[in-house]
Design a protein around this motif. Structure first.
Motif, PDB file in Angstrom:
ATOM      1  N   VAL A   1       7.548   1.633  12.868  1.00 58.73           N
ATOM      2  CA  VAL A   1       6.419   1.751  13.526  1.00 58.73           C
ATOM      3  C   VAL A   1       6.043   0.080  13.489  1.00 58.73           C
ATOM      4  O   VAL A   1       5.725  -0.544  12.516  1.00 58.73           O
ATOM      5  N   PHE A   2       5.943  -0.447  14.886  1.00 60.00           N
ATOM      6  CA  PHE A   2       5.923  -2.150  14.814  1.00 60.00           C
ATOM      7  C   PHE A   2       6.895  -2.693  14.089  1.00 60.00           C
ATOM      8  O   PHE A   2       6.499  -3.837  13.492  1.00 60.00           O
ATOM      9  N   GLY A   3       8.145  -2.249  14.071  1.00 56.31           N
ATOM     10  CA  GLY A   3       9.354  -2.970  13.552  1.00 56.31           C
ATOM     11  C   GLY A   3       9.326  -2.732  11.852  1.00 56.31           C
ATOM     12  O   GLY A   3      10.329  -3.176  11.138  1.00 56.31           O
ATOM     13  N   LEU A   4       8.403  -1.963  11.369  1.00 54.36           N
ATOM     14  CA  LEU A   4       8.514  -1.615   9.808  1.00 54.36           C
ATOM     15  C   LEU A   4       8.411  -0.040   9.735  1.00 54.36           C
ATOM     16  O   LEU A   4       7.813   0.726  10.528  1.00 54.36           O
ATOM     17  N   ARG A   5       9.167   0.302   8.845  1.00 52.09           N
ATOM     18  CA  ARG A   5       9.073   1.747   8.303  1.00 52.09           C
ATOM     19  C   ARG A   5       7.807   2.151   7.972  1.00 52.09           C
ATOM     20  O   ARG A   5       6.819   1.440   7.579  1.00 52.09           O
ATOM     21  N   PHE A   6       7.501   3.570   8.362  1.00 52.16           N
ATOM     22  CA  PHE A   6       6.273   4.148   7.947  1.00 52.16           C
ATOM     23  C   PHE A   6       5.822   3.917   6.453  1.00 52.16           C
ATOM     24  O   PHE A   6       4.602   3.656   6.329  1.00 52.16           O
ATOM     25  N   ASN A   7       6.545   4.208   5.664  1.00 52.01           N
ATOM     26  CA  ASN A   7       6.089   4.015   4.242  1.00 52.01           C
ATOM     27  C   ASN A   7       5.947   2.727   3.778  1.00 52.01           C
ATOM     28  O   ASN A   7       5.275   2.206   2.963  1.00 52.01           O
ATOM     29  N   VAL A   8       6.311   1.513   4.598  1.00 50.48           N
ATOM     30  CA  VAL A   8       5.992   0.046   4.370  1.00 50.48           C
ATOM     31  C   VAL A   8       4.492  -0.133   4.802  1.00 50.48           C
ATOM     32  O   VAL A   8       3.802  -0.539   3.880  1.00 50.48           O
ATOM     33  N   TRP A   9       4.082   0.635   6.047  1.00 47.78           N
ATOM     34  CA  TRP A   9       2.827   0.441   6.357  1.00 47.78           C
ATOM     35  C   TRP A   9       1.743   1.298   5.349  1.00 47.78           C
ATOM     36  O   TRP A   9       0.658   0.674   5.114  1.00 47.78           O
ATOM     37  N   THR A  10       2.297   2.364   4.767  1.00 47.80           N
ATOM     38  CA  THR A  10       1.434   3.023   4.105  1.00 47.80           C
ATOM     39  C   THR A  10       1.168   2.079   2.584  1.00 47.80           C
ATOM     40  O   THR A  10       0.303   2.031   2.234  1.00 47.80           O
ATOM     41  N   SER A  11       2.148   1.559   2.236  1.00 45.54           N
ATOM     42  CA  SER A  11       2.172   0.840   1.084  1.00 45.54           C
ATOM     43  C   SER A  11       1.257  -0.610   1.334  1.00 45.54           C
ATOM     44  O   SER A  11       0.419  -0.871   0.544  1.00 45.54           O
ATOM     45  N   ILE A  12       1.325  -1.126   2.415  1.00 46.09           N
ATOM     46  CA  ILE A  12       0.396  -2.148   2.898  1.00 46.09           C
ATOM     47  C   ILE A  12      -1.169  -1.894   2.933  1.00 46.09           C
ATOM     48  O   ILE A  12      -1.803  -2.463   2.284  1.00 46.09           O
ATOM     49  N   VAL A  13      -1.364  -0.706   3.470  1.00 44.18           N
ATOM     50  CA  VAL A  13      -2.953  -0.237   3.753  1.00 44.18           C
ATOM     51  C   VAL A  13      -3.220   0.240   2.150  1.00 44.18           C
ATOM     52  O   VAL A  13      -4.264  -0.299   2.002  1.00 44.18           O
ATOM     53  N   LEU A  14      -2.471   0.858   1.483  1.00 44.52           N
ATOM     54  CA  LEU A  14      -3.101   1.174   0.094  1.00 44.52           C
ATOM     55  C   LEU A  14      -3.160   0.002  -0.754  1.00 44.52           C
ATOM     56  O   LEU A  14      -4.032  -0.112  -1.350  1.00 44.52           O
ATOM     57  N   PHE A  15      -2.275  -0.925  -0.423  1.00 45.75           N
ATOM     58  CA  PHE A  15      -2.323  -1.920  -1.504  1.00 45.75           C
ATOM     59  C   PHE A  15      -3.670  -2.730  -1.064  1.00 45.75           C
ATOM     60  O   PHE A  15      -4.478  -3.328  -2.150  1.00 45.75           O
ATOM     61  N   VAL A  16      -4.006  -3.076   0.100  1.00 45.03           N
ATOM     62  CA  VAL A  16      -5.160  -3.665   0.535  1.00 45.03           C
ATOM     63  C   VAL A  16      -6.498  -3.060   0.068  1.00 45.03           C
ATOM     64  O   VAL A  16      -7.348  -3.411  -0.331  1.00 45.03           O
ATOM     65  N   ALA A  17      -6.244  -1.805   0.297  1.00 46.61           N
ATOM     66  CA  ALA A  17      -7.647  -0.779  -0.154  1.00 46.61           C
ATOM     67  C   ALA A  17      -7.621  -0.783  -1.631  1.00 46.61           C
ATOM     68  O   ALA A  17      -9.019  -1.044  -2.365  1.00 46.61           O
ATOM     69  N   ALA A  18      -6.678  -0.776  -2.428  1.00 43.57           N
ATOM     70  CA  ALA A  18      -6.609  -0.887  -3.922  1.00 43.57           C
ATOM     71  C   ALA A  18      -7.227  -2.242  -4.326  1.00 43.57           C
ATOM     72  O   ALA A  18      -8.022  -2.135  -5.385  1.00 43.57           O
ATOM     73  N   VAL A  19      -6.599  -3.280  -3.834  1.00 41.17           N
ATOM     74  CA  VAL A  19      -7.333  -4.691  -3.985  1.00 41.17           C
ATOM     75  C   VAL A  19      -8.856  -4.747  -3.945  1.00 41.17           C
ATOM     76  O   VAL A  19      -9.476  -5.131  -4.497  1.00 41.17           O
ATOM     77  N   ALA A  20      -9.237  -4.420  -2.812  1.00 40.51           N
ATOM     78  CA  ALA A  20     -10.645  -4.379  -2.360  1.00 40.51           C
ATOM     79  C   ALA A  20     -11.549  -3.548  -3.378  1.00 40.51           C
ATOM     80  O   ALA A  20     -12.577  -3.871  -3.611  1.00 40.51           O
ATOM     81  N   TYR A  21     -11.132  -2.190  -3.647  1.00 47.24           N
ATOM     82  CA  TYR A  21     -11.645  -1.480  -4.721  1.00 47.24           C
ATOM     83  C   TYR A  21     -11.898  -2.231  -6.086  1.00 47.24           C
ATOM     84  O   TYR A  21     -13.061  -2.239  -6.872  1.00 47.24           O
ATOM     85  N   PHE A  22     -10.671  -2.406  -6.453  1.00 46.29           N
ATOM     86  CA  PHE A  22     -10.539  -3.482  -7.774  1.00 46.29           C
ATOM     87  C   PHE A  22     -12.033  -4.385  -7.898  1.00 46.29           C
ATOM     88  O   PHE A  22     -12.499  -4.704  -8.752  1.00 46.29           O
ATOM     89  N   VAL A  23     -11.780  -5.216  -6.898  1.00 48.08           N
ATOM     90  CA  VAL A  23     -12.836  -6.390  -6.757  1.00 48.08           C
ATOM     91  C   VAL A  23     -14.095  -5.807  -6.859  1.00 48.08           C
ATOM     92  O   VAL A  23     -15.098  -6.273  -7.261  1.00 48.08           O
ATOM     93  N   TRP A  24     -14.640  -4.893  -5.793  1.00 50.90           N
ATOM     94  CA  TRP A  24     -15.701  -4.388  -5.594  1.00 50.90           C
ATOM     95  C   TRP A  24     -16.149  -3.758  -6.838  1.00 50.90           C
ATOM     96  O   TRP A  24     -17.433  -3.915  -7.335  1.00 50.90           O
ATOM     97  N   SER A  25     -15.379  -2.943  -7.625  1.00 52.00           N
ATOM     98  CA  SER A  25     -15.813  -2.195  -8.733  1.00 52.00           C
ATOM     99  C   SER A  25     -16.025  -3.139  -9.829  1.00 52.00           C
ATOM    100  O   SER A  25     -16.823  -2.938 -10.783  1.00 52.00           O
ATOM    101  N   LEU A  26     -15.161  -4.191  -9.955  1.00 55.34           N
ATOM    102  CA  LEU A  26     -15.321  -5.361 -11.181  1.00 55.34           C
ATOM    103  C   LEU A  26     -16.842  -5.954 -11.021  1.00 55.34           C
ATOM    104  O   LEU A  26     -17.260  -6.289 -11.995  1.00 55.34           O
ATOM    105  N   ARG A  27     -17.350  -6.206  -9.708  1.00 60.39           N
ATOM    106  CA  ARG A  27     -18.437  -6.759  -9.471  1.00 60.39           C
ATOM    107  C   ARG A  27     -19.676  -5.772  -9.797  1.00 60.39           C
ATOM    108  O   ARG A  27     -20.610  -6.284 -10.456  1.00 60.39           O
ATOM    109  N   ARG A  28     -19.236  -4.522  -9.589  1.00 64.64           N
ATOM    110  CA  ARG A  28     -20.334  -3.432  -9.608  1.00 64.64           C
ATOM    111  C   ARG A  28     -20.602  -3.010 -10.931  1.00 64.64           C
ATOM    112  O   ARG A  28     -21.740  -2.985 -11.815  1.00 64.64           O
ATOM    113  N   ASN A  29     -19.381  -2.730 -11.709  1.00 65.48           N
ATOM    114  CA  ASN A  29     -19.562  -2.115 -13.081  1.00 65.48           C
ATOM    115  C   ASN A  29     -18.294  -2.830 -13.900  1.00 65.48           C
ATOM    116  O   ASN A  29     -17.152  -2.247 -13.933  1.00 65.48           O
TER     117      ASN A  29
END
Length: 298
Positions: A248-276
């Protein structure tokens, strides 16, 4: 091009067989690795749960829901992303049931397992975020052990290599186009070692220090996703197995899945750390106080 005999002599051998028979019953190496991973994960999670203030035996009860839901989810994810193996010309949809031949998608397993864990947690009035934080590190251990099932099946290996730790693959199991190569990157081993290192890192990071209570509110689960997807990103690009949605756009589907989930997990970690910041002191849902029993009449 072929790998020099001197290098193949130094390589990692593949098992000569992945199935043994106990009378009429087949014992499959792939299934043994999955079962062992589940058993160890439940054992680790049980100990962590009790240390967090939970009751002994509850993780095993939740596992009765989480494990079958996880296996079903993992199989459905694999079938959805590689459906030509089951619905293409000359294929049989009945093969979907043969999970011992390989084919479990981790993200489907996580989603299905989380749904099963939610059902089990509701029965014990357990909060989901501390529960997931307890379970998360053990998933890395389970995945590390489960990856050895790919070794038994001689599947999901990487590109050809002449490194001393190259993995020997029998000709019958080589990906089309690579029949002239003998040794390949042992991606199962790379991922297993990465996961075990991630398990140790999480245990170190979540230790209370400097007066802080530790990591909580789902952030341990976020760390699990961050660590696993970071490893999967580079390991996936070594693999040469064919999957339906592999480019998919030159990358395997599972690579894109890893990228999306990595960004989402980092965003949640930062948001949660500030909130709780810190960690929950209570792992059970708030229960209404019971009314005092009426006094007995004289």
């Amino acid at each position: 091009m072929t790998i020099a005999p001197a290098m193949t002599a130094m390589s990692i051998p593949s098992p000569s067989q992945g199935v043994w028979h106990l009378g009429p019953v087949p014992i499959r190496g792939y299934a043994l690795c999955i079962v062992l991973g589940i058993f160890i994960a439940v054992w680790i999670s049980e100990r962590r749960w009790v240390a967090r203030g939970g009751k002994a035996g509850q993780i095993q009860d939740i596992g009765l829901w989480a494990v079958p839901f996880g296996i079903i989810g993992a199989r459905l994810y694999h079938v959805a992303t590689d459906h030509d193996l089951y619905f293409g010309a000359g294929r049989s949809a009945w093969d979907i049931l043969y999970i011992w031949h390989g084919g479990l998608g981790i993200w489907g397993g996580i989603a299905g397992g989380a749904l099963g864990a939610y059902i089990g947690a509701r029965q014990h009035d357990i909060r989901m975020r501390p529960l997931m934080d307890v379970i998360a590190p053990s998933l890395l251990v389970a995945q590390a052990l489960g990856r050895f099932g790919n070794w038994f099946n001689q599947e999901l290996y990487g590109r050809p290599t002449d490194l001393p730790w190259g993995l020997k693959i029998d000709e019958a199991h080589r990906v089309p186009g690579y029949a002239d190569f003998a040794t390949f990157h042992p991606t199962f081993l790379y991922e297993a070692l990465w996961n075990l290192a991630g398990f140790a890192l999480i245990l170190w990071l979540e230790r209370p220090r400097n007066g802080r209570s530790g990591i909580g509110y789902g952030r341990v689960m976020a760390l699990y996703v961050i660590i696993y997807t970071a490893g999967r990103f580079w390991i996936e690009q070594l693999r040469i197995d064919t999957v339906e949605l592999h480019d998919v756009f030159g990358l395997r589907f599972n690579v894109w899945t890893s990228i999306v989930l990595f960004v989402a997990a980092v965003a949640y970690f930062v948001w949660s750390l500030r909130r709780n910041p810190g960690r929950e002191s209570q792992v059970y849902a708030d229960r209404p106080a019971e009314a005092p029993a009426p006094a007995a009449e004289d």
